[in-house]
Design an enzyme around this catalytic site. Structure first.
Site, PDB file in Angstrom:
ATOM      1  N   ARG A 166       0.842  -1.188   0.000  1.00  0.00           N
ATOM      2  CA  ARG A 166       0.000   0.000   0.000  1.00  0.00           C
ATOM      3  C   ARG A 166       0.885   1.248   0.000  1.00  0.00           C
ATOM      4  O   ARG A 166       2.041   1.208   0.420  1.00  0.00           O
ATOM      5  CB  ARG A 166      -0.906   0.017   1.227  1.00  0.00           C
ATOM      6  CG  ARG A 166      -1.820  -1.201   1.359  1.00  0.00           C
ATOM      7  CD  ARG A 166      -2.578  -1.178   2.670  1.00  0.00           C
ATOM      8  NE  ARG A 166      -3.483  -2.308   2.810  1.00  0.00           N
ATOM      9  CZ  ARG A 166      -3.161  -3.462   3.377  1.00  0.00           C
ATOM     10  NH1 ARG A 166      -1.929  -3.621   3.862  1.00  0.00           N
ATOM     11  NH2 ARG A 166      -4.045  -4.439   3.476  1.00  0.00           N
ATOM     12  N   LYS A 190      -2.071  -2.690   7.886  1.00  0.00           N
ATOM     13  CA  LYS A 190      -3.187  -2.218   8.693  1.00  0.00           C
ATOM     14  C   LYS A 190      -3.178  -2.882  10.062  1.00  0.00           C
ATOM     15  O   LYS A 190      -2.880  -4.068  10.190  1.00  0.00           O
ATOM     16  CB  LYS A 190      -4.512  -2.514   7.981  1.00  0.00           C
ATOM     17  CG  LYS A 190      -4.716  -1.704   6.699  1.00  0.00           C
ATOM     18  CD  LYS A 190      -6.077  -1.968   6.093  1.00  0.00           C
ATOM     19  CE  LYS A 190      -6.303  -1.098   4.871  1.00  0.00           C
ATOM     20  NZ  LYS A 190      -7.634  -1.328   4.267  1.00  0.00           N
ATOM     21  N   HIS A 263      -2.611   2.830  -5.609  1.00  0.00           N
ATOM     22  CA  HIS A 263      -3.283   1.551  -5.390  1.00  0.00           C
ATOM     23  C   HIS A 263      -3.436   0.769  -6.690  1.00  0.00           C
ATOM     24  O   HIS A 263      -3.560  -0.459  -6.666  1.00  0.00           O
ATOM     25  CB  HIS A 263      -4.655   1.795  -4.755  1.00  0.00           C
ATOM     26  CG  HIS A 263      -4.949   0.884  -3.607  1.00  0.00           C
ATOM     27  ND1 HIS A 263      -4.183   0.842  -2.453  1.00  0.00           N
ATOM     28  CD2 HIS A 263      -5.919  -0.058  -3.434  1.00  0.00           C
ATOM     29  CE1 HIS A 263      -4.677  -0.068  -1.630  1.00  0.00           C
ATOM     30  NE2 HIS A 263      -5.722  -0.621  -2.201  1.00  0.00           N
ATOM     31  N   ARG A 266      -0.780  -1.693  -6.949  1.00  0.00           N
ATOM     32  CA  ARG A 266      -1.060  -2.825  -6.061  1.00  0.00           C
ATOM     33  C   ARG A 266      -2.045  -3.781  -6.734  1.00  0.00           C
ATOM     34  O   ARG A 266      -1.861  -4.999  -6.716  1.00  0.00           O
ATOM     35  CB  ARG A 266      -1.616  -2.313  -4.737  1.00  0.00           C
ATOM     36  CG  ARG A 266      -2.030  -3.375  -3.717  1.00  0.00           C
ATOM     37  CD  ARG A 266      -2.371  -2.681  -2.405  1.00  0.00           C
ATOM     38  NE  ARG A 266      -3.121  -3.502  -1.471  1.00  0.00           N
ATOM     39  CZ  ARG A 266      -2.571  -4.342  -0.586  1.00  0.00           C
ATOM     40  NH1 ARG A 266      -1.262  -4.495  -0.560  1.00  0.00           N
ATOM     41  NH2 ARG A 266      -3.314  -5.020   0.257  1.00  0.00           N
ATOM     42  N   HIS A 289      -3.764  -9.248   3.148  1.00  0.00           N
ATOM     43  CA  HIS A 289      -5.214  -9.251   3.347  1.00  0.00           C
ATOM     44  C   HIS A 289      -5.575 -10.177   4.506  1.00  0.00           C
ATOM     45  O   HIS A 289      -5.098 -11.311   4.578  1.00  0.00           O
ATOM     46  CB  HIS A 289      -5.933  -9.752   2.089  1.00  0.00           C
ATOM     47  CG  HIS A 289      -5.974  -8.740   0.982  1.00  0.00           C
ATOM     48  ND1 HIS A 289      -6.173  -9.091  -0.341  1.00  0.00           N
ATOM     49  CD2 HIS A 289      -5.865  -7.396   1.002  1.00  0.00           C
ATOM     50  CE1 HIS A 289      -6.174  -7.995  -1.079  1.00  0.00           C
ATOM     51  NE2 HIS A 289      -5.991  -6.959  -0.291  1.00  0.00           N
ATOM     52  N   TYR A 298      -9.484 -10.097  -7.374  1.00  0.00           N
ATOM     53  CA  TYR A 298      -8.524 -10.093  -8.469  1.00  0.00           C
ATOM     54  C   TYR A 298      -8.731 -11.286  -9.400  1.00  0.00           C
ATOM     55  O   TYR A 298      -8.356 -11.228 -10.569  1.00  0.00           O
ATOM     56  CB  TYR A 298      -7.098 -10.060  -7.922  1.00  0.00           C
ATOM     57  CG  TYR A 298      -6.849  -8.817  -7.114  1.00  0.00           C
ATOM     58  CD1 TYR A 298      -6.794  -7.580  -7.726  1.00  0.00           C
ATOM     59  CD2 TYR A 298      -6.734  -8.862  -5.725  1.00  0.00           C
ATOM     60  CE1 TYR A 298      -6.606  -6.418  -6.985  1.00  0.00           C
ATOM     61  CE2 TYR A 298      -6.537  -7.717  -4.982  1.00  0.00           C
ATOM     62  CZ  TYR A 298      -6.482  -6.498  -5.619  1.00  0.00           C
ATOM     63  OH  TYR A 298      -6.310  -5.348  -4.887  1.00  0.00           O
TER      64      TYR A 298
END
Length: 317
Positions: A166, A190, A263, A266, A289, A298
């Site tokens: 990110r 995150k 992004h 990414r 994730h 994706y």
């Protein structure tokens, strides 16, 4: 903890008039502290919750939180739709309100969580912007030696695409997080979660050139050299907004879709890995994730590309 709970209960049960509005604001402030301190959410996530809660507090006004019903909250969600918000923004507001009421339950402010009964808005899942491999090659070559900080810009763009990190992860990357000999770097995602991400030869060479030719010059502008790898012209760590502007600048230079953002690299990283035969679980791990469902989008992107190829080239499509 007991003293704090009593205080919060008193705030939530205070009568109408201005006190109630101030009480709700105080509870929201405590809620954001809870997300930051106990849930360890990233600063950007806490900021997003803060924006959603500001809107919610304005709507609540002088009403008691303990007196709100699912009907009231449904009216609130309906009002959000009149603000011309995107479906994703409305869904995020719903999550914020639900989480806020869970916090109030934990603190003993309310007994029930009416937000749990709210129906989640069904959203069309938007496909992310993905560049073709040819577009990526063109884009990564867009910084020229005539650009003042071209070594840094090349290195940042290469790292974005090579690792799928990110924008915030790239901006906070520290020199000590690099293990170029082992072809890995450590990034913090995150919620403060750390992961090791592989990095390729082209990105490694770009980082080494930037460190040898430019980073020391930038770092010398600060009295205390920063730990972060990528620095601005003032010697301070480069932030997400500066990175976003950089990507937009180089996208315009080579005539790539104006919707491209950090992004997008990414998204392209993940899509190209899956197109090359990578396992979905491995891609999930590299992207950081928490849920594989997030990574599965994706596969939908790749399927849509296959469908387009089929329609274009199959004689009976």
């Amino acid at each position: 903890m007991a003293k704090r709970t009593t205080k919060l209960q008193q705030l939530a049960q205070s009568g109408p008039a201005p006190k109630s509005g101030r009480a709700t604001q105080t509870l929201c402030s405590d809620f954001l502290d809870y997300l930051r301190g106990e849930c360890h959410l990233a600063a950007n996530s806490v900021a997003a919750y803060g924006r959603d809660m500001t809107r919610f507090v304005t709507w609540v006004g002088d009403r008691r939180l303990g007196g709100l019903t699912v009907g009231d909250l449904t009216d609130y969600m309906g009002q959000l739709r009149t603000f011309d918000l995107a479906p994703a923004s409305i869904a995020r507001n719903l999550v914020a309100v639900r989480t806020f009421f869970k916090f109030l339950q934990l603190e003993g402010v309310v007994q029930d969580n009416p937000a749990e009964l709210l129906a989640t808005q069904k959203m069309w899942q938007r496909m992310p912007t993905v560049l073709s491999t040819r577009q990526v090659d063109t884009f990564l070559r867009s910084p020229k030696k005539t650009d003042k900080y071209w070594q840094r810009d090349v290195a940042m763009l290469e790292v974005l695409y090579a690792t799928g990190c990110r924008a915030s992860e790239v901006c906070t990357l520290r020199v000590r997080d690099l293990s170029l000999a082992d072809r890995y770097l450590k990034c913090e995602g995150k919620g403060g979660k750390q992961r090791m991400v592989p990095i390729g030869s082209t990105a490694i060479a770009a980082i080494q050139r930037y460190c040898a030719e430019l980073r020391g010059e930038l770092a010398a502008k600060m009295p205390h050299p920063p730990e972060e790898l990528f620095l601005s012209r003032s010697g301070r760590p480069l932030d997400r907004i500066q990175l976003w502007r950089m990507v937009k600048l180089y996208a315009r230079r080579v005539g790539i879709d104006s919707a491209i953002s950090p992004h997008s690299l990414r998204h392209s990283f993940a899509t190209h890995l899956l197109a090359g035969g990578a396992d979905l679980r491995q891609v999930q791990e590299m992207l950081g994730h928490a849920s594989i469902q997030t990574t599965q989008i994706y596969t939908h992107v790749e399927h849509s590309r296959l469908k387009k190829v089929h329609q274009q080239f199959h004689p009976r499509a």
